[in-house]
Write a protein that holds these residues in place. Sequence first.
Motif, PDB file in Angstrom:
ATOM      1  N   ALA A 124      -1.290   7.627   8.380  1.00 19.28           N
ATOM      2  CA  ALA A 124      -1.139   8.407   8.873  1.00 19.28           C
ATOM      3  C   ALA A 124      -0.228   8.885   9.686  1.00 19.28           C
ATOM      4  N   CYS A 125       0.379   8.410   9.524  1.00 19.76           N
ATOM      5  CA  CYS A 125       2.061   9.567   9.963  1.00 19.76           C
ATOM      6  C   CYS A 125       1.796  10.207   9.011  1.00 19.76           C
ATOM      7  N   VAL A 126       2.300   9.843   7.718  1.00 17.58           N
ATOM      8  CA  VAL A 126       2.379  10.341   6.505  1.00 17.58           C
ATOM      9  C   VAL A 126       1.582  11.985   6.303  1.00 17.58           C
TER      10      VAL A 126
ATOM     11  N   CYS B 130       3.352  -6.622  10.030  1.00 17.32           N
ATOM     12  CA  CYS B 130       1.595  -6.093  11.166  1.00 17.32           C
ATOM     13  C   CYS B 130       1.064  -6.104   9.665  1.00 17.32           C
ATOM     14  N   ARG B 131      -0.161  -5.968  10.196  1.00 16.47           N
ATOM     15  CA  ARG B 131      -1.397  -5.642   9.129  1.00 16.47           C
ATOM     16  C   ARG B 131      -1.821  -4.524   9.300  1.00 16.47           C
ATOM     17  N   ARG B 132      -1.945  -3.704  10.561  1.00 20.85           N
ATOM     18  CA  ARG B 132      -1.855  -2.282  10.707  1.00 20.85           C
ATOM     19  C   ARG B 132      -0.512  -1.440   9.592  1.00 20.85           C
ATOM     20  N   TRP B 133       0.520  -2.306   9.603  1.00 23.14           N
ATOM     21  CA  TRP B 133       1.658  -1.006   9.702  1.00 23.14           C
ATOM     22  C   TRP B 133       1.746  -0.170   7.860  1.00 23.14           C
ATOM     23  N   ASN B 134       0.936  -0.832   6.769  1.00 23.58           N
ATOM     24  CA  ASN B 134      -0.118   0.154   5.979  1.00 23.58           C
ATOM     25  C   ASN B 134      -0.682   1.449   6.658  1.00 23.58           C
ATOM     26  N   GLY B 135      -1.548   1.102   7.468  1.00 23.70           N
ATOM     27  CA  GLY B 135      -2.358   2.384   7.779  1.00 23.70           C
ATOM     28  C   GLY B 135      -1.688   3.493   9.040  1.00 23.70           C
TER      29      GLY B 135
ATOM     30  N   ILE C 201       1.308  -0.853   0.523  1.00 26.04           N
ATOM     31  CA  ILE C 201      -0.095   0.059   0.249  1.00 26.04           C
ATOM     32  C   ILE C 201       1.158   1.255   0.542  1.00 26.04           C
ATOM     33  N   ILE C 202       2.058   1.430   0.776  1.00 24.59           N
ATOM     34  CA  ILE C 202       3.019   2.224   0.726  1.00 24.59           C
ATOM     35  C   ILE C 202       3.606   2.525  -0.380  1.00 24.59           C
ATOM     36  N   ARG C 203       3.983   1.303  -0.971  1.00 26.11           N
ATOM     37  CA  ARG C 203       4.820   1.321  -2.683  1.00 26.11           C
ATOM     38  C   ARG C 203       3.955   2.585  -3.822  1.00 26.11           C
ATOM     39  N   VAL C 204       1.826   2.225  -3.068  1.00 24.57           N
ATOM     40  CA  VAL C 204       1.049   2.552  -4.452  1.00 24.57           C
ATOM     41  C   VAL C 204       0.961   3.765  -4.159  1.00 24.57           C
ATOM     42  N   THR C 205       1.777   4.434  -2.384  1.00 20.40           N
ATOM     43  CA  THR C 205       1.299   5.319  -1.977  1.00 20.40           C
ATOM     44  C   THR C 205       1.791   6.739  -2.831  1.00 20.40           C
ATOM     45  N   VAL C 206       3.346   6.307  -3.072  1.00 23.91           N
ATOM     46  CA  VAL C 206       4.733   6.911  -3.281  1.00 23.91           C
ATOM     47  C   VAL C 206       4.651   6.705  -4.809  1.00 23.91           C
ATOM     48  N   ILE C 207       3.891   6.061  -5.596  1.00 23.27           N
ATOM     49  CA  ILE C 207       3.136   6.557  -7.173  1.00 23.27           C
ATOM     50  C   ILE C 207       1.686   7.768  -7.271  1.00 23.27           C
ATOM     51  N   LEU C 208       1.493   7.272  -5.804  1.00 22.03           N
ATOM     52  CA  LEU C 208      -0.397   8.269  -6.368  1.00 22.03           C
ATOM     53  C   LEU C 208       0.458   9.322  -6.163  1.00 22.03           C
ATOM     54  N   PHE C 209       1.113   9.749  -4.664  1.00 24.42           N
ATOM     55  CA  PHE C 209       1.305  11.359  -4.851  1.00 24.42           C
ATOM     56  C   PHE C 209       2.463  11.553  -5.600  1.00 24.42           C
ATOM     57  N   VAL C 210       3.106  10.743  -6.110  1.00 24.64           N
ATOM     58  CA  VAL C 210       4.656  11.636  -7.793  1.00 24.64           C
ATOM     59  C   VAL C 210       3.267  11.339  -8.990  1.00 24.64           C
ATOM     60  N   ILE C 211       2.435  11.174  -8.840  1.00 23.61           N
ATOM     61  CA  ILE C 211       0.904  11.413 -10.178  1.00 23.61           C
ATOM     62  C   ILE C 211      -0.049  12.534  -9.322  1.00 23.61           C
ATOM     63  N   TRP C 212       0.403  13.224  -8.299  1.00 24.18           N
ATOM     64  CA  TRP C 212      -0.500  13.871  -8.211  1.00 24.18           C
ATOM     65  C   TRP C 212       0.349  15.447  -8.654  1.00 24.18           C
ATOM     66  N   TRP C 213       1.293  14.984  -8.260  1.00 26.73           N
ATOM     67  CA  TRP C 213       2.397  16.230  -8.414  1.00 26.73           C
ATOM     68  C   TRP C 213       2.621  16.722 -10.046  1.00 26.73           C
ATOM     69  N   GLY C 214       2.529  15.512 -10.106  1.00 24.38           N
ATOM     70  CA  GLY C 214       3.077  15.633 -12.136  1.00 24.38           C
ATOM     71  C   GLY C 214       1.607  16.676 -12.658  1.00 24.38           C
ATOM     72  N   VAL C 215       0.375  15.855 -12.274  1.00 20.74           N
ATOM     73  CA  VAL C 215      -0.791  16.744 -12.599  1.00 20.74           C
ATOM     74  C   VAL C 215      -0.696  18.574 -12.468  1.00 20.74           C
ATOM     75  N   GLY C 216      -0.241  18.239 -10.802  1.00 24.91           N
ATOM     76  CA  GLY C 216      -0.180  20.151 -10.409  1.00 24.91           C
ATOM     77  C   GLY C 216       0.870  21.067 -11.173  1.00 24.91           C
TER      78      GLY C 216
END
Length: 359
Positions: free
Chosen positions: A143-145, A134-139, A56-71
């Motif tokens: 949240a920490c980010v 840990c199953r809750r690590w991604n969540g 999930i965090i790996r996918v999140t990295v890419i989503l932030f990159v896409i967000w930045w690119g669109v901006g």
Amino acid sequence: MPLTSAAADALGVVTICLVAILILFGLVCIAYSFYFRSRVRSQGFSQLSYFSGPWIIRVTVILFVIWWGVGEIIRLSLLRRKGRVLDALDYKWQETVCKGYIVSNLGFAEPCLLLTIIFLLRAPLQKMESGVLCRRWNGKTTACVLLYCLPMFVLQLTVIVIGPRLRKDKSRLERLPHYFTVTATRGLQNATSDTALCTYPLLNIILLGVFASALTVYLFWIGRRILKLVINKGLKKRVYTLIFSVSSFLPLRVLLLGLSVLSKPEHFLFEALAFSAFLALSCCAGVCICMLVYYPVADSLALGDPRDMEARRRYAADEHETISLVANQSHLEESGQMSPWQKLRRLDEARINFFQDLP
């Protein structure tokens, strides 16, 4: 010197193409991660669950990159030409779009991207029970980010909202140059034009620079700890590459954005500095996606089924013992009949056959 509209639009087209390539590569990596995740769960590769844990965090990295690119695309003056997408908006709304770009990219996308990279790189240093298994690590990591990014977002938003109002109070900011708070300016070719060209306020750049400097120092500390644990030379090269890219491209981007206040949009210096700053972070984002998303998944898929790996290892060991026995027996039987050169040739042939028979 002012640029022609064609030259400025050419840089805009190159920017759009690079963002499209980065987004396409990111989507491929997301599909790759989902494929690896589904394969681990469907075929029961419990030994590889550690590598699929932070998906999930790996996918999140890419989503932030896409967000930045669109901006970065929305910022371009190319979209504000006559008959283009943002030309329908008046000057006030176009200026609001520029303010939203500053808050979105400099206050949210870039800080979140850097924080996510830090957490992914920090994951191997955590305990197995509380780490990626840990199953809750991604969540918790997500949240920490968002929580750690919140102060940066609030500060950037405050500068954007309060800065222009403070400039009206000349008793307080009488000596403060306009480029500390200005987010947009009119086109140079027509001073009465309704076209608002985005700029980079120096106060927002300073905030981003302080945040990036703190994270770069922390990245060096984490990288040093990881390098002490890593034995594989290939992994060490990846860690070095990741640390070098973030610690060099990120300060370079902040420096280039800071220098951009010396010029104005549609001038060669401004456009060159803005494009170079975009190119620096896009290179950093591409390297981070490769090192933190693509290569870990590709390496895990290359391992295949751990049970098959064990079977191949045992088969190779049995073949090695068999070839050793044959070679020793041949050596004992034919040592008196073969010349030294023939003996060496026989041993080379045995080695070649051994490696060719490996699965």
